[in-house]
Design a protein around this motif. Sequence first.
Motif, PDB file in Angstrom:
ATOM      1  N   PRO A   1      65.162 130.316  93.412  1.00  0.00           N
ATOM      2  CA  PRO A   1      64.929 131.686  93.883  1.00  0.00           C
ATOM      3  C   PRO A   1      63.467 131.937  94.229  1.00  0.00           C
ATOM      4  CG  PRO A   1      65.207 131.650  91.504  1.00  0.00           C
ATOM      5  CD  PRO A   1      65.541 130.272  91.997  1.00  0.00           C
ATOM      6  N   ASP A   2      63.232 132.654  95.321  1.00  0.00           N
ATOM      7  CA  ASP A   2      61.890 133.096  95.678  1.00  0.00           C
ATOM      8  C   ASP A   2      61.998 134.480  96.309  1.00  0.00           C
ATOM      9  OD1 ASP A   2      62.560 132.820  98.439  1.00  0.00           O
ATOM     10  OD2 ASP A   2      61.931 130.733  98.423  1.00  0.00           O
TER      11      ASP A   2
ATOM     12  N   ILE B   1      66.245 141.456  94.521  1.00  0.00           N
ATOM     13  CA  ILE B   1      67.239 141.057  93.517  1.00  0.00           C
ATOM     14  C   ILE B   1      66.498 140.558  92.273  1.00  0.00           C
ATOM     15  CG2 ILE B   1      69.201 139.573  93.000  1.00  0.00           C
ATOM     16  CD1 ILE B   1      69.813 141.517  95.233  1.00  0.00           C
ATOM     17  N   SER B   2      66.686 141.228  91.171  1.00  0.00           N
ATOM     18  CA  SER B   2      66.011 140.846  89.927  1.00  0.00           C
ATOM     19  C   SER B   2      66.624 139.567  89.367  1.00  0.00           C
ATOM     20  CB  SER B   2      66.134 141.960  88.893  1.00  0.00           C
ATOM     21  OG  SER B   2      67.485 142.063  88.442  1.00  0.00           O
ATOM     22  N   PRO B   3      65.905 138.865  88.482  1.00  0.00           N
ATOM     23  CA  PRO B   3      66.485 137.675  87.848  1.00  0.00           C
ATOM     24  C   PRO B   3      67.817 137.962  87.168  1.00  0.00           C
ATOM     25  CG  PRO B   3      64.125 137.727  87.466  1.00  0.00           C
ATOM     26  CD  PRO B   3      64.470 139.023  88.134  1.00  0.00           C
ATOM     27  N   ALA B   4      67.933 139.116  86.500  1.00  0.00           N
ATOM     28  CA  ALA B   4      69.195 139.455  85.832  1.00  0.00           C
ATOM     29  C   ALA B   4      70.316 139.640  86.856  1.00  0.00           C
ATOM     30  CB  ALA B   4      69.026 140.721  84.999  1.00  0.00           C
ATOM     31  N   GLN B   5      70.005 140.267  87.993  1.00  0.00           N
ATOM     32  CA  GLN B   5      71.005 140.442  89.046  1.00  0.00           C
ATOM     33  C   GLN B   5      71.429 139.099  89.630  1.00  0.00           C
ATOM     34  OE1 GLN B   5      68.558 143.518  91.185  1.00  0.00           O
ATOM     35  NE2 GLN B   5      70.580 144.331  91.683  1.00  0.00           N
ATOM     36  N   ARG B   6      70.475 138.206  89.812  1.00  0.00           N
ATOM     37  CA  ARG B   6      70.802 136.875  90.353  1.00  0.00           C
ATOM     38  C   ARG B   6      71.818 136.176  89.464  1.00  0.00           C
ATOM     39  NH1 ARG B   6      64.466 135.199  90.752  1.00  0.00           N
ATOM     40  NH2 ARG B   6      63.852 136.778  92.290  1.00  0.00           N
TER      41      ARG B   6
ATOM     42  N   ALA C   1      83.799 120.698  91.893  1.00  0.00           N
ATOM     43  CA  ALA C   1      83.271 121.704  92.815  1.00  0.00           C
ATOM     44  C   ALA C   1      81.877 122.109  92.357  1.00  0.00           C
ATOM     45  CB  ALA C   1      84.184 122.918  92.863  1.00  0.00           C
ATOM     46  N   ARG C   2      80.888 121.837  93.215  1.00  0.00           N
ATOM     47  CA  ARG C   2      79.506 122.231  92.951  1.00  0.00           C
ATOM     48  C   ARG C   2      79.141 123.345  93.918  1.00  0.00           C
ATOM     49  NH1 ARG C   2      75.965 119.025  94.913  1.00  0.00           N
ATOM     50  NH2 ARG C   2      74.318 119.667  93.489  1.00  0.00           N
ATOM     51  N   SER C   3      78.519 124.388  93.432  1.00  0.00           N
ATOM     52  CA  SER C   3      78.148 125.471  94.337  1.00  0.00           C
ATOM     53  C   SER C   3      76.874 126.150  93.867  1.00  0.00           C
ATOM     54  CB  SER C   3      79.284 126.492  94.455  1.00  0.00           C
ATOM     55  OG  SER C   3      79.641 126.968  93.183  1.00  0.00           O
ATOM     56  N   ALA C   4      76.221 126.818  94.820  1.00  0.00           N
ATOM     57  CA  ALA C   4      74.971 127.502  94.516  1.00  0.00           C
ATOM     58  C   ALA C   4      74.875 128.792  95.313  1.00  0.00           C
ATOM     59  CB  ALA C   4      73.778 126.610  94.840  1.00  0.00           C
ATOM     60  N   LEU C   5      74.289 129.773  94.681  1.00  0.00           N
ATOM     61  CA  LEU C   5      73.872 130.987  95.369  1.00  0.00           C
ATOM     62  C   LEU C   5      72.459 130.707  95.856  1.00  0.00           C
ATOM     63  CD1 LEU C   5      74.411 134.029  95.991  1.00  0.00           C
ATOM     64  CD2 LEU C   5      73.345 134.534  93.776  1.00  0.00           C
ATOM     65  N   THR C   6      72.285 130.610  97.177  1.00  0.00           N
ATOM     66  CA  THR C   6      70.994 130.180  97.720  1.00  0.00           C
ATOM     67  C   THR C   6      70.189 131.317  98.339  1.00  0.00           C
ATOM     68  OG1 THR C   6      72.073 129.530  99.784  1.00  0.00           O
ATOM     69  CG2 THR C   6      71.792 127.824  98.095  1.00  0.00           C
ATOM     70  N   SER C   7      70.810 132.473  98.499  1.00  0.00           N
ATOM     71  CA  SER C   7      70.076 133.644  98.974  1.00  0.00           C
ATOM     72  C   SER C   7      70.892 134.895  98.682  1.00  0.00           C
ATOM     73  CB  SER C   7      69.791 133.550 100.476  1.00  0.00           C
ATOM     74  OG  SER C   7      69.064 134.675 100.924  1.00  0.00           O
ATOM     75  N   ALA C   8      70.218 135.957  98.306  1.00  0.00           N
ATOM     76  CA  ALA C   8      70.845 137.268  98.139  1.00  0.00           C
ATOM     77  C   ALA C   8      69.748 138.303  98.361  1.00  0.00           C
ATOM     78  CB  ALA C   8      71.463 137.422  96.757  1.00  0.00           C
ATOM     79  N   ILE C   9      69.952 139.174  99.335  1.00  0.00           N
ATOM     80  CA  ILE C   9      68.964 140.185  99.677  1.00  0.00           C
ATOM     81  C   ILE C   9      69.597 141.558  99.499  1.00  0.00           C
ATOM     82  CG2 ILE C   9      67.504 141.113 101.525  1.00  0.00           C
ATOM     83  CD1 ILE C   9      67.350 138.243 102.630  1.00  0.00           C
ATOM     84  N   ALA C  10      68.948 142.391  98.742  1.00  0.00           N
ATOM     85  CA  ALA C  10      69.486 143.718  98.435  1.00  0.00           C
ATOM     86  C   ALA C  10      69.577 144.570  99.690  1.00  0.00           C
ATOM     87  CB  ALA C  10      68.606 144.403  97.398  1.00  0.00           C
ATOM     88  N   ALA C  11      70.590 145.415  99.739  1.00  0.00           N
ATOM     89  CA  ALA C  11      70.747 146.344 100.856  1.00  0.00           C
ATOM     90  C   ALA C  11      69.728 147.472 100.706  1.00  0.00           C
ATOM     91  CB  ALA C  11      72.163 146.903 100.877  1.00  0.00           C
ATOM     92  N   PRO C  12      68.924 147.726 101.737  1.00  0.00           N
ATOM     93  CA  PRO C  12      67.920 148.793 101.638  1.00  0.00           C
ATOM     94  C   PRO C  12      68.560 150.152 101.360  1.00  0.00           C
ATOM     95  CG  PRO C  12      67.562 147.423 103.587  1.00  0.00           C
ATOM     96  CD  PRO C  12      68.890 147.043 103.023  1.00  0.00           C
TER      97      PRO C  12
END
Length: 198
Positions: free
Chosen positions: A72-73, A80-85, A118-129
């Motif tokens: 995450p960056d 998106i906060s760490p807890a939200q991620r 099955a391997r998976s990752a959440l690689t991006s999540a951007i909050a809705a303004p």
Amino acid sequence: MSAANRCLLAALGVLWLLGCAGRTPGPSGFLGDYSELRPRGGSPAKLAYLDPAADFSRYERVIVEPVVVWKPDDERFAGISPAQREALAREFQAQFERAFAQEFAIAGRDAAPGTLRARSALTSAIAAPGSSDPERLQYVEVELELVDAVTNRRLAAAVDSKAQVDAKAAFEEWADRVAARVAALRDVDRQPRQPETP
């Protein structure tokens, strides 16, 4: 099944794996090797791979590895906060387990023959303004890989994304699509092979 039909099925399987996308910041590195993945559906942002020689008929079980939040960056996870991620990753995990359980036995860590991993990752999540809903996202991106649990051979992989979505609905759709299509490939591969026509 003829070789031509098998190739057609492989192409359809690529289309099936994950759906719908908007823009994307590009592959995150989670899958490591992206050389086999190809654009599909006219969108260069959506990438997928299905091994045309894979025989899914043997698979009865699946190990669903924990969904990871990949590197995450501030750009990939803006707002998106760490807890939200972590909450989003847990939701994606729950949807995968639910969807695969409808088609396969969920295995523990035992890499027995006839088991997918099955391997998976959440690689991006951007909050809705302007939204106070933590599940309302302007953008979300995931990467997925299915491998044989014993040999670690890659059978399928995909990178996909959605824009302006409810996270739970997006994860549910992705999980349902993947589980159903892998089960469909398994069922097709269990059909008796027809001899090649001259």
